[in-house]
Motif scaffolding. Sequence first.
Motif, PDB file in Angstrom:
ATOM      1  N   ILE A 385       0.785  -1.098   0.106  1.00 48.80           N
ATOM      2  CA  ILE A 385       0.308  -0.005  -0.119  1.00 48.80           C
ATOM      3  C   ILE A 385       1.057   1.314   0.023  1.00 48.80           C
ATOM      4  N   GLY A 386       1.651   0.984   0.640  1.00 46.13           N
ATOM      5  CA  GLY A 386       2.630   2.627   1.109  1.00 46.13           C
ATOM      6  C   GLY A 386       3.156   2.366  -0.407  1.00 46.13           C
ATOM      7  N   VAL A 387       4.277   1.664  -1.035  1.00 48.93           N
ATOM      8  CA  VAL A 387       4.475   1.874  -2.637  1.00 48.93           C
ATOM      9  C   VAL A 387       3.472   2.181  -3.121  1.00 48.93           C
ATOM     10  N   GLY A 388       2.407   2.270  -2.940  1.00 46.31           N
ATOM     11  CA  GLY A 388       0.719   2.238  -3.854  1.00 46.31           C
ATOM     12  C   GLY A 388       0.510   3.824  -4.050  1.00 46.31           C
ATOM     13  N   LEU A 389       1.149   4.415  -3.023  1.00 45.30           N
ATOM     14  CA  LEU A 389       0.235   6.345  -2.322  1.00 45.30           C
ATOM     15  C   LEU A 389       1.585   6.570  -2.731  1.00 45.30           C
ATOM     16  N   GLU A 390       2.923   5.809  -2.670  1.00 47.13           N
ATOM     17  CA  GLU A 390       3.889   6.716  -3.644  1.00 47.13           C
ATOM     18  C   GLU A 390       4.086   7.274  -5.056  1.00 47.13           C
ATOM     19  N   ARG A 391       3.099   6.113  -5.013  1.00 51.50           N
ATOM     20  CA  ARG A 391       3.489   6.327  -6.680  1.00 51.50           C
ATOM     21  C   ARG A 391       2.224   6.936  -7.212  1.00 51.50           C
ATOM     22  N   HIS A 392       1.236   7.373  -6.648  1.00 53.16           N
ATOM     23  CA  HIS A 392       0.090   8.012  -7.305  1.00 53.16           C
ATOM     24  C   HIS A 392      -0.026   9.736  -6.416  1.00 53.16           C
ATOM     25  N   TYR A 393       0.384   9.284  -5.126  1.00 53.04           N
ATOM     26  CA  TYR A 393       0.442  11.060  -4.261  1.00 53.04           C
ATOM     27  C   TYR A 393       1.560  11.575  -3.721  1.00 53.04           C
ATOM     28  N   ASN A 394       1.695  12.796  -3.993  1.00 56.01           N
ATOM     29  CA  ASN A 394       3.186  13.010  -2.785  1.00 56.01           C
ATOM     30  C   ASN A 394       3.598  13.072  -1.604  1.00 56.01           C
ATOM     31  N   ILE A 395       3.608  11.925  -1.401  1.00 62.35           N
ATOM     32  CA  ILE A 395       3.437  11.181   0.069  1.00 62.35           C
ATOM     33  C   ILE A 395       4.707  12.098   1.434  1.00 62.35           C
ATOM     34  N   GLY A 396       5.982  12.910  -0.042  1.00 63.40           N
ATOM     35  CA  GLY A 396       6.668  13.257   0.405  1.00 63.40           C
ATOM     36  C   GLY A 396       5.836  15.378   0.585  1.00 63.40           C
ATOM     37  N   TYR A 397       5.277  14.809   1.183  1.00 64.64           N
ATOM     38  CA  TYR A 397       4.418  16.528   0.170  1.00 64.64           C
ATOM     39  C   TYR A 397       5.240  17.272   1.060  1.00 64.64           C
ATOM     40  N   GLN A 398       5.558  18.505   0.191  1.00 62.49           N
ATOM     41  CA  GLN A 398       6.689  19.704   0.573  1.00 62.49           C
ATOM     42  C   GLN A 398       6.034  21.206   0.412  1.00 62.49           C
ATOM     43  N   ARG A 399       6.259  22.395   0.881  1.00 66.52           N
ATOM     44  CA  ARG A 399       5.241  23.398   1.739  1.00 66.52           C
ATOM     45  C   ARG A 399       5.824  23.876  -0.027  1.00 66.52           C
ATOM     46  N   HIS A 400       5.969  24.658  -1.625  1.00 67.91           N
ATOM     47  CA  HIS A 400       6.813  25.414  -1.612  1.00 67.91           C
ATOM     48  C   HIS A 400       6.736  26.933  -1.286  1.00 67.91           C
ATOM     49  N   PRO A 401       7.979  27.946  -1.418  1.00 74.17           N
ATOM     50  CA  PRO A 401       7.697  29.336  -0.810  1.00 74.17           C
ATOM     51  C   PRO A 401       6.846  29.257  -2.336  1.00 74.17           C
ATOM     52  N   GLN A 402       5.824  30.184  -1.123  1.00 71.43           N
ATOM     53  CA  GLN A 402       5.411  31.912  -1.553  1.00 71.43           C
ATOM     54  C   GLN A 402       5.917  32.951  -2.089  1.00 71.43           C
ATOM     55  N   VAL A 403       5.770  33.117  -3.288  1.00 66.69           N
ATOM     56  CA  VAL A 403       6.478  35.036  -3.266  1.00 66.69           C
ATOM     57  C   VAL A 403       5.200  34.950  -3.923  1.00 66.69           C
ATOM     58  N   LEU A 404       6.159  36.674  -3.076  1.00 67.49           N
ATOM     59  CA  LEU A 404       5.143  37.973  -4.098  1.00 67.49           C
ATOM     60  C   LEU A 404       6.318  38.491  -5.283  1.00 67.49           C
ATOM     61  N   LEU A 405       5.932  38.196  -6.532  1.00 61.88           N
ATOM     62  CA  LEU A 405       6.784  39.618  -7.816  1.00 61.88           C
ATOM     63  C   LEU A 405       6.558  41.181  -7.091  1.00 61.88           C
ATOM     64  N   VAL A 406       7.293  41.600  -7.056  1.00 63.03           N
ATOM     65  CA  VAL A 406       6.440  43.285  -7.261  1.00 63.03           C
ATOM     66  C   VAL A 406       7.249  43.633  -8.410  1.00 63.03           C
ATOM     67  N   CYS A 407       7.242  44.095  -9.625  1.00 64.68           N
ATOM     68  CA  CYS A 407       7.363  45.237 -10.861  1.00 64.68           C
ATOM     69  C   CYS A 407       7.334  45.757 -11.458  1.00 64.68           C
ATOM     70  N   ASP A 408       7.324  47.008 -11.891  1.00 68.36           N
ATOM     71  CA  ASP A 408       6.594  47.805 -12.607  1.00 68.36           C
ATOM     72  C   ASP A 408       7.527  48.553 -14.163  1.00 68.36           C
ATOM     73  N   SER A 409       8.223  46.985 -14.793  1.00 74.72           N
ATOM     74  CA  SER A 409       9.044  47.543 -16.003  1.00 74.72           C
ATOM     75  C   SER A 409       8.196  46.328 -17.253  1.00 74.72           C
ATOM     76  N   GLY A 410       6.861  46.775 -16.957  1.00 69.23           N
ATOM     77  CA  GLY A 410       5.856  45.751 -17.598  1.00 69.23           C
ATOM     78  C   GLY A 410       6.419  44.261 -18.017  1.00 69.23           C
ATOM     79  N   ASN A 411       5.030  44.034 -19.001  1.00 65.42           N
ATOM     80  CA  ASN A 411       4.541  42.108 -19.013  1.00 65.42           C
ATOM     81  C   ASN A 411       6.358  40.853 -19.688  1.00 65.42           C
TER      82      ASN A 411
END
Length: 637
Positions: A385-411
């Motif tokens: 079951i553990g191997v099955g969970l690893e195949r299908h789900y992010n069993i090593g869940y990580q919270r990725h860094p959430q970033v705010l981008l400030v830019c006034d230079s155009g698209n």
Amino acid sequence: MVRFPNQRLANVFDALQAESLPQEELARRFSVSTRTVRADIQALNAILAGHGARFILSRGNGYRLKIDDQQRFASLRETPRHNRTPRSSAERIPALMVRFLSSAYAFKMEDVADEWYVSRGTLQSDMAEVRERLSRYDLTIETKPRHGMKLFGKEAAIRVCLTDLMYSLSLDEHDSYLLASGALPFDILPRLTPSWHQSLVAGGIKLTDEGEHYLALYSAVAVKRIREGYPLPDFPMEEVDERIKTASAQLVRLIEPLTGKGFSAAEENYLRIHIAARRVQDINPSAINADDDETLVDYILNYINTHYNYNLQNDSQLRADLLTHIKTMITRVRYQITIPNPLLANIKQHYPMAYDVTLAAVTSWGKYTPYVISENEIGYLVLHIGVGLERHYNIGYQRHPQVLLVCDSGNSTVRMIQAMLARKYPQIAVTQVISLREYEKLTSLEEDFVISTVRIGEKNKPVMVLAPFPSLYQLEQLGKLVLVDRTRPYMLEKFFAEQHFMIVDRPLTQQALFKQVCGQLKREGVVDKDFYPSVVEREAIVSTLLGDGIALPHSLGLLAKQTVIYTILAPQGIAWGDNETAYVIFLLAINKTDYEEAMAIYELFVTFVRERSMPRLRDSQDFAGFKAVAIDSLSRA
């Protein structure tokens, strides 16, 4: 003759003969502090001083054995180091079991106490564990006045119990009282094993190495019991395929001459069941079509999907692996044949989420069947079951860094920066892109940090100024912000709260604790009325003690309306399970919507056990202190 003062010294001596080990690894293996390891090494060196050897510390490698006089050390290795009298409770319990399993007549505890130089009270305290272990095989001990105590039960159960004892001893590399006493038939094995593998191959049967070893041990026990006048009563003939019949006939030709009394049809029938119970099946779903197997696999996968939100029903590989294992497992549980699982403790501790999911599913299925599936069997299912969970789900869940981008230079500049971030640090999640004017209006930020193309003032989060074409130095500085572990601190912040924190400073039972905490969660609307009974039911199945005094009580399934972790510190300890004590308890109330994060929640507690954080967590004076210790432990992992 050399005798070590205690078994741990003998174990450390054996471990260091095989390889060089640092003191941290020795401390982990033997569950002691590094200070105790140093004391043990000093004690060993004092013992070895007269035998031409010593342990020295090699930088970078750890302790290693240095032999100064090969001849004197060789004489040490030739002398048996075990004591022929069991000295500890760990040695007395299996020795008492063998005494009961092997005795034709009743015997008195006073006689055994005199023989082993211990008090009768000491043996009586060991007997509670002896009775409990024997009861797992439906074996009972009866006491008759003036005669003593005697074991009663089926011959097949006695044999399986003796075989399990032999198997557990054979996994232990160290000498023991039972190995020295001759009470178990290890001496028969050398006459069985030379042609054992060839006989199975000739019959077209494939077993794992452990399966072959266990079958040989059972055969040695069968020889011993037949010799002593305890043949197996009639055993019904079961339908098995021709290859098992061929293999059993080959093995009987090896075993029968050793009995001196012949090998009956009942004995061969039971041997065939043992072969079928350990046979390795081909991993081919088309070769498996037993209704019981299919039903159990379907039930397990459906239960996991319904109660835990993990959909593994369409994983053909997992289904094939489960069917392969369960086909022989059904044979074992039908005939109450146990199969040892030496990895069970590690599986429970290192894969707690997969273990709980599998345990809940199998326990639920057990309500509708006469079969009883042991913890050992469940442990093997957990791996699939553990191997099955690893195949299908992010069993090593990580919270990725959430970033705010400030830019006034155009698209165009924004797209270029986003492409660069995706290439260099793909784990960055840019939550939104805003202008400098919009940034200045903000009072606080939810993101982890800010990336800006111009110099701006900090608010409540760090700011990283990044040029559209960043220099190597800027990228290195950005990496320091990105590669910080945010997952476990995020878990602490999200799921742990002071209102769900309690220090127990008075004697309290496990049942009273559950009632109090679940009652509070119910009043808060976190759980409903079904949660408390489910927590009690889960604890009754198998203890939720993870290890090192840390317990994780929880419900069967993800029943909470919202995810909450209730932390309880009990400096005096709370009785937990069989002769165990919990000092740090995390009662888990997890909602189905957090099913992926649940895996990371369990990983937090595994980290606490690995880092041996329990004493520091237990001694925290308040929630702030607990949180500081938790963050420190997680940062060192």
